[in-house]
Enzyme design. Structure first.
Site, PDB file in Angstrom:
ATOM      1  N   ALA A  83     -21.594   3.720  -2.448  1.00 16.65           N
ATOM      2  CA  ALA A  83     -22.475   3.898  -4.423  1.00 16.65           C
ATOM      3  C   ALA A  83     -22.544   2.841  -4.919  1.00 16.65           C
ATOM      4  O   ALA A  83     -23.218   2.047  -5.681  1.00 16.65           O
ATOM      5  CB  ALA A  83     -22.486   5.251  -4.841  1.00 16.65           C
ATOM      6  N   ASN A  84     -21.483   1.756  -4.736  1.00 13.46           N
ATOM      7  CA  ASN A  84     -21.320   0.697  -5.301  1.00 13.46           C
ATOM      8  C   ASN A  84     -21.848  -0.252  -5.239  1.00 13.46           C
ATOM      9  O   ASN A  84     -22.758  -0.658  -4.328  1.00 13.46           O
ATOM     10  CB  ASN A  84     -19.719  -0.080  -5.234  1.00 13.46           C
ATOM     11  CG  ASN A  84     -19.078  -0.555  -6.305  1.00 13.46           C
ATOM     12  OD1 ASN A  84     -18.991  -0.488  -7.194  1.00 13.46           O
ATOM     13  ND2 ASN A  84     -18.582  -1.466  -5.793  1.00 13.46           N
ATOM     14  N   HIS A  85     -22.475  -1.067  -5.997  1.00 15.15           N
ATOM     15  CA  HIS A  85     -23.272  -1.999  -6.655  1.00 15.15           C
ATOM     16  C   HIS A  85     -22.534  -3.090  -7.010  1.00 15.15           C
ATOM     17  O   HIS A  85     -21.468  -3.050  -7.710  1.00 15.15           O
ATOM     18  CB  HIS A  85     -24.682  -1.852  -6.995  1.00 15.15           C
ATOM     19  CG  HIS A  85     -25.182  -0.832  -6.928  1.00 15.15           C
ATOM     20  ND1 HIS A  85     -27.212  -1.098  -6.684  1.00 15.15           N
ATOM     21  CD2 HIS A  85     -25.428   0.128  -6.657  1.00 15.15           C
ATOM     22  CE1 HIS A  85     -27.471   0.295  -6.292  1.00 15.15           C
ATOM     23  NE2 HIS A  85     -26.568   0.698  -5.184  1.00 15.15           N
ATOM     24  N   ALA A  86     -22.657  -4.536  -6.505  1.00 12.24           N
ATOM     25  CA  ALA A  86     -22.403  -5.151  -6.851  1.00 12.24           C
ATOM     26  C   ALA A  86     -22.789  -6.216  -8.257  1.00 12.24           C
ATOM     27  O   ALA A  86     -23.176  -5.676  -9.280  1.00 12.24           O
ATOM     28  CB  ALA A  86     -22.907  -6.605  -6.484  1.00 12.24           C
ATOM     29  N   THR A  92     -27.733  -6.264 -10.296  1.00 15.40           N
ATOM     30  CA  THR A  92     -26.892  -4.929  -9.549  1.00 15.40           C
ATOM     31  C   THR A  92     -27.913  -5.084  -8.042  1.00 15.40           C
ATOM     32  O   THR A  92     -27.506  -3.844  -7.838  1.00 15.40           O
ATOM     33  CB  THR A  92     -26.433  -3.744 -10.427  1.00 15.40           C
ATOM     34  OG1 THR A  92     -27.762  -3.404 -10.689  1.00 15.40           O
ATOM     35  CG2 THR A  92     -25.529  -4.062 -11.455  1.00 15.40           C
TER      36      THR A  92
END
Length: 213
Positions: A83-86, A92
Site C-alpha cells: 500500500a506504500n507510495h513513494a 506520491t
C-alpha cells in the site's frame, strides 16, 4: 481423552460456517498462521486471504505472521507494505502503474525506501471487528485490539489498545504476571497438555498455570 477440534478442519464448528480455522484454509506462502487461530465472518470467512490481507505483493517479500489461538473478528484488515507510495519526491502519485510511458524512469527504490517489514501477531491475541493493522506492526502475545481500531505501532504483550490511532488503554495483568505468562507460553504446549490444563489457562492464577503438568 478428547483433544478438542481438529486443527486441520476449515470449519471447526460445523453448525457455524462463519467460523474458519485459517491455517488449513490459506495456502499463500506469504501468510503464516498458527494452529487454532480463527476468523469469524458471516459472509466471507473463506476469503480471508484476498479480502482481509490487502496490498500483499510477491515482489515486496513481506510476510504476515499470526500465532496460535488467535481470535479475529469480522472485517479485520491487514494493510501490507504494497500500500506504500513513494515519499522521496514531490508527488506520491503512482504514475508508473498506469503505463503509457509513465513507467519509464521509475525507481523501485522510491517504494522500498518506505517499507516497514513483516507484520507479526503473537499468540492468544483477540482482534476486534473492523480493526485495521498497518504494515510492519508487531502485536504481542495476549494482546487485545479494540473494535474499529487502527493499529499503527507495536503493541506490548497482554495490553489492551483501542482507538484511531490505537493507544494503550490498560495492561491486562501486572508486569510480573505478564512476564511469567510469556515465559509459560501455554500455546506451545502439546494439545493434550493444554486440554488437561484448560482450567488453569482459563483462570487467573499464574501459580496454578506454572504448576500445570
Amino acid at each position: 481423552m478428547p483433544l478438542g477440534p481438529d486443527p486441520r478442519s476449515i470449519h471447526p464448528v460445523p453448525a457455524h460456517p462463519r467460523i474458519v480455522f485459517l491455517k488449513p484454509l490459506i495456502d499463500d506462502p506469504k501468510i503464516e498462521i498458527g494452529d487454532y487461530t480463527y476468523y469469524d465472518d458471516p459472509e466471507n470467512a473463506r476469503l480471508f486471504a484476498s479480502r482481509n490481507v490487502l496490498h500483499h505483493y510477491d515482489f515486496l517479500g513481506d510476510t504476515l505472521r499470526i500465532g496460535r489461538f488467535c481470535a479475529i473478528a469480522t472485517g479485520v484488515r491487514f494493510i501490507m507494505n504494497g500500500a506504500n507510495h513513494a515519499l522521496t519526491g514531490f508527488s506520491t502519485f503512482p504514475f508508473n502503474i498506469f503505463g503509457g510511458g509513465w513507467e519509464e524512469g521509475f525507481d523501485v527504490g522510491t517504494i522500498t525506501a518506505g517499507l516497514r517489514g513483516d507484520t507479526v501477531v503473537g499468540n492468544d491475541v483477540w482482534i476486534g471487528a473492523e480493526a485495521v493493522i498497518l504494515p510492519g506492526v508487531t502485536i504481542g502475545d495476549g494482546a487485545v485490539i479494540g473494535a474499529f481500531s487502527v493499529v499503527a505501532k507495536d503493541v506490548a504483550p497482554y495490553t489492551i489498545v483501542a482507538g484511531n490511532p490505537a493507544v494503550e488503554r490498560r495492561r491486562r495483568f501486572s508486569p510480573d504476571v505478564t512476564e511469567r505468562l510469556v515465559r509459560v507460553a501455554w500455546w506451545n504446549w502439546p494439545i493434550a497438555r493444554i486440554t488437561k490444563n484448560l482450567a488453569a489457562i482459563r483462570g487467573a492464577d499464574i501459580d496454578a498455570l506454572e504448576r500445570a503438568d
